[in-house]
Design an enzyme around this catalytic site. Structure first.
Site, PDB file in Angstrom:
ATOM      1  N   HIS A 114       0.835  -1.204   0.000  1.00 34.42           N
ATOM      2  CA  HIS A 114       0.000   0.000   0.000  1.00 34.42           C
ATOM      3  C   HIS A 114       0.877   1.263   0.000  1.00 34.42           C
ATOM      4  CE1 HIS A 114      -3.590   2.432   1.236  1.00 34.42           C
ATOM      5  NE2 HIS A 114      -2.638   3.191   1.730  1.00 34.42           N
ATOM      6  N   GLU A 115       1.770   1.348   0.968  1.00 35.59           N
ATOM      7  CA  GLU A 115       2.603   2.554   1.076  1.00 35.59           C
ATOM      8  C   GLU A 115       3.545   2.662  -0.111  1.00 35.59           C
ATOM      9  OE1 GLU A 115       1.727   4.764   3.022  1.00 35.59           O
ATOM     10  OE2 GLU A 115       0.414   3.539   4.283  1.00 35.59           O
ATOM     11  N   HIS A 129       3.482   6.809  -6.692  1.00 35.28           N
ATOM     12  CA  HIS A 129       2.747   8.012  -7.104  1.00 35.28           C
ATOM     13  C   HIS A 129       3.672   9.227  -7.007  1.00 35.28           C
ATOM     14  CE1 HIS A 129      -1.496  10.096  -6.732  1.00 35.28           C
ATOM     15  NE2 HIS A 129      -1.009  10.195  -7.938  1.00 35.28           N
ATOM     16  N   HIS A 150       1.726   4.416  -2.838  1.00 33.51           N
ATOM     17  CA  HIS A 150       1.830   5.877  -2.653  1.00 33.51           C
ATOM     18  C   HIS A 150       3.219   6.343  -3.098  1.00 33.51           C
ATOM     19  CE1 HIS A 150      -1.883   6.714  -0.585  1.00 33.51           C
ATOM     20  NE2 HIS A 150      -1.604   5.982   0.480  1.00 33.51           N
TER      21      HIS A 150
HETATM   22 ZN   LIG Z   1      -2.842   5.240   2.020  1.00 31.74          ZN
END
Ligand SMILES: [Zn+2]
Length: 695
Positions: free
Chosen positions: A477-478, A484, A481
């Site tokens: 998940h991280e 991104h 990010h």
């Molecule tokens: Zn998040």
């Protein structure tokens, strides 16, 4: 002792004031002391203020370059100082940094207010905005202008002087309260340690015992075992401990963070923050803070959010009630003469999970070594986006932090990625992505330095760090990010990387979690820490089959938190609100099952109050999940989790596009249409369930 240096106001002795000259343009962490921050912030603020004044007072008529681009070029020193400060304040804080944080938060808020409420500056932007179609701007420049104009209007530009003054006061007060809120939660977490004696260890698996020994060492109980309120400590304890009395004690402390009376009690802070937010919304002409907050989100209105939450709540609650009945039956079968309580849920759910899927955490964990899961995340990025990651040895802010240089398929430098994986007392709880430097092209070809922070239990020396499946998912998940930020390809800093609305920002992260479950990847990277053998197919099948186990409870925990958030921030006025009573009533209204508690209760709901980024926006995770489930379906429809054409569109329109487009447009550009909720319900296993009539 060069007098020319000392006469520059101490910049020679303050490493924060100069350019970052470490490898890859990193700051020299070792030279930075807490006392360097106040003067550096002071200079950064003064520089930025002078720059803004010059833009506002420019006698030349406003054009894009002398106003918008000038704004974008301004504040470089302040940004540098802030970035490094907030990385440290989150991941490696101490009393001195906390004191700086308390002092600086209101000053930064006041500074922002001064900019947004600068009348002359707004007139220039407003003038440009009115003429925007005739300025010959590129699409990105037009977006920059529109975003600035929206920010200014939403901050109160154009209001009369009294209202502006009040908005400024509110902003500063909220910033101070938010800092105090986060520090209070940290204080309650530090204050609690469940010290286990030899007879208290029943049911605890080796990985938890190892972590508890390490925690005991750090907390000053050498040779004992300590359970802390870090999620990676308390959750497995509740899952495995056979001692109902100790589970209750630990659960109680976990639940009461921020609600213990005394100096660290957050209820007064919550009440004041909610009232101030409602007042801010009124001043800006909105019916409530939720209306105000959502107007600039992809969701647009509280109604749209409630529709999604209600739909998922009905199904999740019905599923949770069925799960509760199953767990209560186990209690009865074992001769237990008690009603299932919140501190029992995880324990009996684990029993049921073992009975149904024959899955033991202690059987799974050896296959999820931290280093291999990091490799799996890297390989996914290579196959989707052509990125490679090479470890580099550079001085960082804590010995546990690691760094990798990121390159693209052509071997060109993309950025630097830092991973800070282990829990420690100096770190706030949770997991997050942040940056030391954001990508942009206005100040040259600036490459990002991205940081991932987690709170995994640190193994004893000589042991491999092992993760639960959930931990592995958090890492993916991280890292999503992180990509991104790393893949960002924009010119203007305002639009860089994760600077998108909060109900869109979880798309890149939650979408990335899907690749952890791709069987060929698991087969390659889920290998036993001692034997090196891949996870047996049968075990892998059971792990994947168990994905939606306990989904009712998880859905209820989360959705209840999101609903209470929307309810609280929909109040038209909230002076003197009783926080505990409000939470209780809101939960009663939606029929919260007695056996489940909110994922985050209000007195420690950091998403809403610590920084405030998710106030009236905790629903964002679910909203983004609608997007991520539908987005991954795009790969499934191709029958290839790494389909190159789909990956290219994903990169172009989502991961590298920052805030270049309105989120709905960006999604449509990637997918060819807007998402539907179907893929989300299917992913959570809630699609086959008839909604309960009484919900
Ligand atoms: Zn998040």
């Amino acid at each position: 002792m060069n007098p020319a240096q000392t006469s520059t106001g101490g910049s020679a002795s303050n490493p924060l004031l100069g350019a970052w000259t470490g490898p890859f343009g990193l700051p020299s962490f070792a030279a930075i002391k807490p006392e360097h921050f106040p003067p550096a912030f002071e200079q950064g603020l003064a520089h930025h203020r002078a720059e803004i004044e010059a833009i506002a007072a420019n006698p030349a008529a406003s054009d894009f370059d002398n106003t918008m681009a000038a704004m974008e070029r301004s504040g470089a020193l302040l940004t540098r100082v802030s970035n490094i400060f907030f990385v440290l304040a989150g991941a490696n804080t101490n009393d001195a940094l906390q004191e700086v944080e308390r002092d600086i938060s209101p000053l930064l808020a006041r500074h922002d207010n001064e900019i947004y409420l600068n009348e002359a500056l707004f007139r220039r932007i407003d003038d440009l905005h009115r003429r925007r179609e005739g300025l010959g701007l590129t699409a990105e420049q037009k977006r920059v202008l529109e975003r600035y104009h929206t920010h200014f209007v939403r901050a109160g530009a154009g209001l009369d002087a009294d209202k502006k003054r009040r908005l400024a006061e509110i902003g500063e007060r909220l910033a101070s309260l938010g800092t105090a809120f986060g520090q209070n939660v940290l204080a309650d977490e530090k204050a609690f340690a469940l010290v286990l004696e030899e007879g208290d260890l029943g049911g605890l698996p080796d990985f938890l015992l190892d972590a508890a020994r390490a925690a005991a060492e750090e907390r000053g109980f050498p040779g004992k075992h300590v359970i802390t309120l870090s999620r990676s400590s308390i959750e497995p304890f509740l899952q495995f401990s056979t001692r109902r009395d100790l589970r209750e004690k630990a659960h109680h402390a976990w639940l009461k963070r921020g609600e213990n009376g005394g100096a660290s009690d957050n209820r007064g802070i919550v009440a004041e923050m909610v009232a101030l937010r409602a007042e801010r919304a009124r001043l800006l002409g909105y019916a409530s803070f939720a209306d105000y907050r959502l107007a600039d989100q992809m969701a647009k209105t509280p109604q749209a959010v409630r529709e999604l939450l209600d739909n998922v709540w009905r199904r999740g609650r019905a599923r949770a009630q069925a799960e509760r009945d199953e767990l209560q039956a186990i209690v009865r079968e074992e001769g237990g003469n008690f009603a299932l309580a919140p501190w029992d849920w995880r324990y009996y759910a684990e029993k049921l999970r073992q009975a149904r899927y024959d899955l033991q955490e202690s059987e799974i964990k050896p296959y999820f070594q931290l280093d291999r899961i990091i490799e799996a995340a890297f390989e996914t990025a290579r196959r989707l986006f052509g990125l490679t990651f090479a470890p580099v040895d550079v001085p960082l802010y804590h010995p546990d932090v690691r760094a990798w240089e990121v390159k693209d398929a052509a071997g060109k430098h993309v950025g630097l990625f830092l991973g800070d994986y282990f829990a420690r007392e100096s770190k706030h709880s949770g997991a997050w992505m942040t940056s030391l430097r954001d990508q942009e092209k206005l100040a040259g070809d600036v490459k990002p330095i991205i940081v991932n922070v987690m709170n995994f239990s640190k193994p004893e020396p000589g042991h491999a760090a092992l993760l639960s499946f959930d931990d592995a998912r958090t890492l993916f998940h991280e890292f999503g990010h992180g990509l991104h930020g790393l893949l960002s390809n924009v010119t203007y800093p305002l639009l860089s990387g994760t600077a998108v609305s909060s109900d869109f920002v979880e798309l890149p992260s939650q979408l990335y979690e899907h690749w952890l479950e791709v069987p060929e990847l698991l087969k390659k990277y889920a290998r036993h820490c001692r034997t090196g053998e891949p996870m047996p197919q049968a075990l892998l099948d059971r792990v994947l089959a168990a994905r939606n186990f306990n989904q009712g409870c998880l859905t209820v925990e989360y959705t209840a938190s999101a609903m209470v958030d929307i309810d609280l921030h929909s109040l038209p006025a909230a002076e003197g609100i009783d926080v505990t009573g409000f939470e209780r009533d809101a939960l009663a209204r939606i029929g919260m099952p007695d056996e489940i508690v909110m994922r985050h209760r209000l007195p420690h709901f950091q998403h809403l109050f610590s920084a405030g980024g998710y106030a009236a926006a905790y629903y964002s995770y679910l909203w983004s999940e609608v997007l991520d489930a539908d987005a991954f379906l795009a790969f499934e429809e191709k029958g290839n989790a790494f389909d190159p054409e789909t990956a290219r569109r994903l990169r172009d329109y989502i991961y590298s596009a920052g805030n270049l487009r309105d989120p709905a447009e960006a999604y449509k550009a990637f997918r060819g249409r807007l998402p539907t909720v179907d893929a989300l319900l299917k992913k959570r296993g809630l699609d086959e369930l008839a909604p309960a009539a009484d919900a």
